[in-house]
Scaffold this active site. Structure first.
Site, short mmCIF file in Angstrom:
data_model
loop_
_atom_site.label_atom_id
_atom_site.label_comp_id
_atom_site.label_asym_id
_atom_site.label_seq_id
_atom_site.Cartn_x
_atom_site.Cartn_y
_atom_site.Cartn_z
N ARG A 41 -3.07 -1.45 -5.93
CA ARG A 41 -2.41 -2.78 -6.14
C ARG A 41 -2.42 -4.68 -7.30
O ARG A 41 -3.45 -3.51 -8.07
CB ARG A 41 -2.46 -2.88 -5.13
CG ARG A 41 -3.76 -3.93 -5.09
CD ARG A 41 -3.65 -4.75 -3.09
NE ARG A 41 -5.22 -4.76 -2.84
CZ ARG A 41 -5.83 -4.92 -1.95
NH1 ARG A 41 -5.27 -4.95 -0.48
NH2 ARG A 41 -7.60 -5.57 -2.00
N ARG A 65 -3.38 3.25 8.51
CA ARG A 65 -3.69 1.83 7.96
C ARG A 65 -2.70 0.68 7.97
O ARG A 65 -1.96 1.32 7.80
CB ARG A 65 -4.42 1.76 6.74
CG ARG A 65 -5.77 2.24 6.24
CD ARG A 65 -5.77 2.70 5.15
NE ARG A 65 -7.00 3.92 4.58
CZ ARG A 65 -8.00 3.46 4.36
NH1 ARG A 65 -8.36 2.73 4.05
NH2 ARG A 65 -9.00 4.57 3.92
N SER A 87 14.31 -43.60 -13.51
CA SER A 87 13.10 -42.63 -13.23
C SER A 87 13.26 -42.39 -11.65
O SER A 87 12.72 -43.46 -11.10
CB SER A 87 11.85 -42.95 -14.19
OG SER A 87 10.61 -42.70 -13.68
N LYS A 91 0.82 -1.04 0.09
CA LYS A 91 0.13 0.11 0.05
C LYS A 91 0.61 1.12 0.04
O LYS A 91 1.16 1.98 -0.98
CB LYS A 91 -1.07 0.49 0.75
CG LYS A 91 -2.47 1.36 1.27
CD LYS A 91 -3.22 1.22 2.54
CE LYS A 91 -3.44 -0.08 2.46
NZ LYS A 91 -5.31 0.82 1.82
N MET A 108 -5.36 -7.50 8.93
CA MET A 108 -5.11 -6.44 10.46
C MET A 108 -5.23 -5.54 10.40
O MET A 108 -6.68 -4.93 9.60
CB MET A 108 -3.40 -6.18 9.52
CG MET A 108 -2.37 -7.21 9.49
SD MET A 108 -1.79 -7.08 9.00
CE MET A 108 -1.20 -6.87 7.63
N GLY A 146 -7.94 -7.29 4.60
CA GLY A 146 -9.03 -7.23 6.46
C GLY A 146 -8.49 -8.36 7.34
O GLY A 146 -8.63 -8.46 8.06
N CYS A 203 9.15 -39.51 -11.72
CA CYS A 203 7.61 -40.28 -11.62
C CYS A 203 7.21 -40.00 -10.31
O CYS A 203 6.18 -40.70 -10.51
CB CYS A 203 7.26 -41.08 -12.21
SG CYS A 203 8.49 -42.58 -11.13
N TYR A 222 13.05 -35.21 -18.16
CA TYR A 222 11.14 -35.12 -17.94
C TYR A 222 10.71 -35.33 -16.38
O TYR A 222 11.63 -35.72 -15.71
CB TYR A 222 10.99 -36.33 -18.61
CG TYR A 222 11.16 -37.37 -18.39
CD1 TYR A 222 9.59 -38.39 -17.65
CD2 TYR A 222 11.42 -38.06 -19.41
CE1 TYR A 222 9.85 -39.33 -17.19
CE2 TYR A 222 12.12 -39.46 -19.12
CZ TYR A 222 10.73 -40.19 -18.31
OH TYR A 222 11.07 -41.48 -17.27
N HIS A 232 -16.08 -9.51 1.22
CA HIS A 232 -14.97 -10.26 1.69
C HIS A 232 -15.42 -11.79 0.84
O HIS A 232 -14.39 -11.94 0.80
CB HIS A 232 -14.82 -10.20 3.17
CG HIS A 232 -14.02 -11.15 3.78
ND1 HIS A 232 -14.80 -12.63 3.84
CD2 HIS A 232 -12.67 -11.37 4.47
CE1 HIS A 232 -13.69 -13.39 4.56
NE2 HIS A 232 -12.43 -12.03 4.41
C1 PEP Z 1 7.61 -43.78 -6.77
O1 PEP Z 1 7.94 -44.30 -5.28
O2 PEP Z 1 8.15 -43.07 -6.33
C2 PEP Z 1 6.68 -44.36 -7.93
C3 PEP Z 1 6.68 -43.38 -7.99
O3 PEP Z 1 6.77 -45.58 -7.11
P1 PEP Z 1 4.93 -45.91 -6.19
O4 PEP Z 1 4.26 -44.96 -6.70
O5 PEP Z 1 3.48 -47.02 -7.16
O6 PEP Z 1 5.17 -46.99 -5.58
#
Ligand code: PEP
Ligand code: MG
Length: 929
Positions: free
Chosen positions: A341, A97, A810, A27, A108, A106, A877, A897, A461
């Protein structure tokens, strides 16, 4: 010389700038900026956030020199305004303020009309010629000061006001005359004295000192702390305090106040958007007590102010190059800006505005990408009500479309109760239904799926907070009559009880009784444009975790460049359209006999070495039946798996697919109830007791560390062989029958030692060679890869050895977190919430990758792996693959990836693009240094 703590703005110039947000709060920095660009801002000064920090460090005392600086700035202000603090003829009145670097609407405290006392009030009345307004300002001041600064409960003032209104049959506050308001003031002063045991302070300097203390103290009030926690606001010094000349929106019909957005914060449309009330003070608009008018209406009633406001809107957008949320006041026809803002917006609006502003050449593509919070895209990726269905039914009630999206849930009338019901798991889908919401309701709003209010406008609000939280909200539905006592509401005569289900359409502002069906969202238009820009910017690949052809189709639609994890064990449960048990029964049969076959085979081998013919014959006879059952089960599973893989490969249309071999502990699949056990016994033609014994023998105390992952394939190689055959046969079929390229990547789970992978890889290659031979195929036709998950710390620190055998890694960061932190994936929830509260971990490490700990395993494994195998492909993964901070980490350590659930793909794509931009900015800063 003492440090500078106070920054002046007024007289056409200011000591602060927008860039000084950390020091002056949002502000304060923007009041300074607006002053500098020549906008009409009432002059004042900002006490820096540093003072708040020192105030707490110094046992709630100001740093030395502070009082003098405030006094000096006050003198400067008096000079600019040509008025004096506490002057009985022409008094200077100020507002006090809060304003932190990140806005906390809202949360403070605020004190208005400061500087009023019996004497200066007379001056104000004389000057404005408006006695009623003077007394109204004074009674508001006593109430605010009493409540906010001294802790006299607000309802005591409210109760007294209601009593006096009743006495004079006044419907609204505005109906009270000056004389009646005078009576309110005298009652308020008594309430004040009773509550504080002292007289109301008439010295404006004391009023100011106490008020600034109160604002600094409000930085750590429970609701501000909760707000920071919910919104993950960390690392701020504290709040600044803005002391600013008062302007009055309640000086009669030529005065007013309003809140505007330079573009529509719900849809992102380039149209001036906002609300105002004439003869009102700021809090009247936000509190939702009177229904405000749309800003376009102002053009009719006060053309001069409206034209000026529109010009300011354009100037602000040109200057800030982003949508602004502004507050203004008109005092007797004169327009003043009280705040600007960066406006909070829905995800849909953020996307549209970012794309439009690139088109308008206001911002670059990179700025546009950085403007969108990847997590907020979640709002756009969730289903909406089926338009065909809602076209056919009439809503039960309607209100304002305050925050878009769809929500279906149980009605709950209190925020506290909503929190309790959610935590006790009684309701996970809650529609918090209130007459109006207030900052105290923040916790209940946070656990709810949607917010419904009977009162309040688009800037109430409920509306502002819901939009910030990305929750659906229908506000100000006057069709609702809510009764908190009976926990019911009536909609046009129909009674809805707490717990009943309603459906909210926040995009249309409609309320339906009962549950409505939802449909998937559209991914084209401006959303598609942002995704395209993200894809052009990012280096990191994005894949999806998917186990079915259907999910794979969604994944491709959401931008997957391949599948990063197919959990094959998920294929053994019932599938829609198949007879119940088609898959699980043969799978159970396989597990039931696998161990028996293994033991009998070992015994047979031993008998063969001793050449004990009788024993050999006996064992061969004993083995025959379980072995047949084992082989039959595998033979039944093979075509089912093959069919699934074919479906996934087809849906991938030539993209790569990482298929993971069987992973979880076997006992998870066994029948633990007598019904299932009897079924199995009948099917396998063995006594139930035998089934029960096998179930018992497969029990493990630590199944997560037990017989799972590659360990299963090493002890029961036929399972691996069956799975590999199914993958390769499916690949060949799809390649030949559908003329689609197939790139299978066979992934071995839970490797800890390179030898586990070496043996498994041999098994896999042997089966592939055999399948290729049978089908007259080759690696040229199906260019497969063999790799491993890295999810055991030992694997991470010996990754150089493993990479000599693996073609890809992975990172299974779910298990890596479990084993690296020593937290059970299934049980840690209970204490991890406390751990995060206590600050042991900043975030739940199962949700946000613990970069300092588990991240080191990832980083180490990538470096070691690439040392021995420079071509090693690396991905992630675990659940973290779709979490923005973790995605950015994956970019920084150089993974190829990330793989996540299909619905999180757009989040990952945007986060990956932001990682590139952040890296560029960091390199630029480094170079500058
Ligand atoms: C993991 O362990 O991150 C994984 C992808 O395998 P899961 O969750 O199936 O054990
Ligand atoms: Mg795992």
């Amino acid at each position: 010389m003492t440090k500078k703590f106070v920054y002046f703005f007024g007289g056409g110039k200011a000591e602060g700038r927008t860039e000084m947000k950390a020091l002056l709060g949002g502000k304060g920095a923007n009041l300074a900026e607006m002053t500098n660009i020549g906008l009409p801002v009432p002059p004042g000064f900002t006490i820096s956030t540093e003072v708040c920090d020192l105030y707490y460090k110094n046992n709630k005392r100001y740093p030395a020199g502070m009082d003098e600086q405030i006094k000096a700035n006050l003198v400067k202000l008096e000079k600019v305004m040509n008025k004096k603090f506490g002057d009985p003829k022409d008094p200077l009145l100020v507002s006090v303020r809060s304003g932190a670097a990140i806005s906390m609407p809202g949360m403070m405290d605020t004190v208005l009309n400061l500087g009023l006392n019996e004497k200066s009030l007379k001056g104000l009345i004389k000057l404005t010629g408006n006695e009623r307004m003077g007394w109204d300002a004074y009674r508001r001041f006593i109430n605010m000061f009493g409540d906010v600064v001294m802790g006299v409960p607000h309802h005591e003032f409210e109760h007294a006001l209601t009593g006096i209104k009743k006495k004079y049959r006044a419907k609204n506050d505005t109906d009270l005359t000056a004389k009646q308001l005078k009576e309110v003031v005298s009652t308020y002063l008594k309430i004040y004295k009773k509550g504080t045991k002292e007289n109301f302070p008439s010295d404006p300097m004391i009023q100011l000192k106490k008020s600034t203390h109160a604002v600094f103290s409000s930085w750590n009030n429970p609701r501000a702390i909760k707000y920071r926690k919910i919104n993950d606001i960390k690392g701020l010094l504290g709040t600044a305090v803005n002391v600013q000349t008062m302007v009055f929106g309640n000086m009669g019909d030529t005065s007013g106040t309003g809140v505007c957005f330079t573009r529509d914060p719900s849809t992102g449309e380039d149209k001036f958007y906002g609300e105002y009330l004439m003869n009102a003070q700021g809090e009247d608009v936000v509190a939702g007590i009177r229904t405000p008018l749309p800003i376009s209406q102002l053009a009719k009633t006060d053309k001069k102010s409206y034209t000026k406001l529109v010009a300011i809107r354009n100037k602000l957008e040109n200057h800030y190059k982003d949508m602004q949320d502004v507050e203004f006041t008109i005092e007797q026809g004169e327009l003043y800006m009280l705040q600007t803002r960066t406006g909070k917006r829905t995800a849909a609006a953020a996307v549209k505005m970012a794309v439009d502003m690139v088109k308008e050449k206001r911002i670059s593509i990179e700025t546009a990408l950085m403007r969108i919070d990847p997590n907020s895209l979640d709002q756009l990726l969730h289903p909406m009500f089926d338009p065909k269905e809602i076209a056919k039914i009439k809503p039960a009630a309607s209100g304002l479309p305050a925050s878009p999206g769809a929500a279906v849930g149980h009605v709950v009338f209190s925020a506290d109760e909503a929190e309790k019901l959610y935590e006790s798991k009684k309701y996970q889908n809650i529609i918090l239904t209130r007459i109006e919401t207030s900052p105290e309701d923040i916790g209940g709003m946070n656990v709810s799926k949607g917010i419904l209010t009977a009162r309040g406008g688009m800037t109430s609000h409920a509306a502002v907070v819901a939009r910030g939280m990305g929750k659906c909200c229908v506000a100000g539905s006057s069709d609702l009559i809510i009764n908190y006592k009976t926990k019911t509401m009536t909609i046009k005569g129909k009674t809805i009880k707490q717990g009943d289900v309603v459906s909210l359409d926040g995009s249309a502002g409609n309320i339906y009784v009962g549950k409505l069906n939802t449909v998937e969202p559209e991914l084209t238009g401006t959303f598609g444009r942002i995704m395209k820009w993200a894809d052009q910017t990012r280096r990191l690949g994005v894949r999806a975790n998917s186990d079915t052809p259907h999910d794979t189709e969604i994944a491709v639609e959401y931008g997957a460049e391949g599948i990063g994890l197919t959990r094959t064990e998920h294929m053994f449960f019932d599938h829609p359209g198949e007879k119940a048990g088609t898959r699980i029964k043969p799978f159970r049969q396989m597990i039931m006999v696998a161990e028996k076959v293994k033991i009998l085979r070992e015994d047979l081998e031993a008998a063969k070495t001793t050449e004990n013919a009788k024993e050999i014959a006996k064992l061969e006879k004993e083995l025959a039946k379980p072995l047949k059952q084992y082989k039959d089960a595998l033979a039944a599973l093979l075509p089912l798996q093959r069919k699934d893989f074919e479906g996934i490969f087809k849906a991938l249309k030539g993209r790569p697919c990482t298929v993971r071999l069987l992973d979880p502990p076997l006992h998870e699949f066994l029948p633990h109830e007598i019904k299932g056990q009897s079924e199995m016994a009948k099917m396998m033609n063995i006594p139930v007791k035998e089934i029960q014994q096998t179930v018992e023998s497969l029990h493990e105390f630590n199944p997560m560390l037990g017989h799972r992952g590659c360990r299963l394939g090493l002890t029961y190689p036929e399972v691996t062989q069956m799975q590999v055959r199914a993958i390769i046969e499916a690949a060949i079929n799809v390649k030949r029958n559908n003329r689609i390229k197939v790139l299978p990547e066979i992934m071995v789970p839970l490797i800890g030692h390179v030898n586990e992978l070496t043996i498994t890889k041999d098994q896999i290659e042997e089966t592939i060679a055999e399948t290729f031979k049978n089908k007259k195929a080759s690696k040229t036709e199906i260019p497969y890869l063999i790799g491993t998950m890295i999810e055991i710390p030992r694997a991470a620190v010996t990754a150089d050895k493993i990479a000599e055998v693996a073609e890809f890694f992975s990172f299974g960061t779910n298990d890596l977190t479990q084993m690296g932190c020593g937290f059970s994936r299934d049980d840690a929830g209970k204490f991890l919430t406390d751990y995060v509260k206590m600050g042991v971990y900043e975030y739940d490490p199962f949700q946000v990758l613990d970069q300092d700990g588990i991240g080191k395993f990832v980083d180490t494994a990538v470096r070691l792996g690439r040392k021995t195998n420079p071509k090693l492909k690396t991905g992630i993964c675990g659940e973290h693959g779709g979490e923005p901070m973790s995605v950015k980490f994956c970019h920084r350590v150089g993974l190829n990836y990330v793989s996540c659930s299909p619905y999180r793909l757009p989040i990952a794509r945007l986060a990956a693009a932001q990682a590139v931009i952040e890296e560029k900015l960091a390199n630029k800063t480094k170079k500058k240094k």
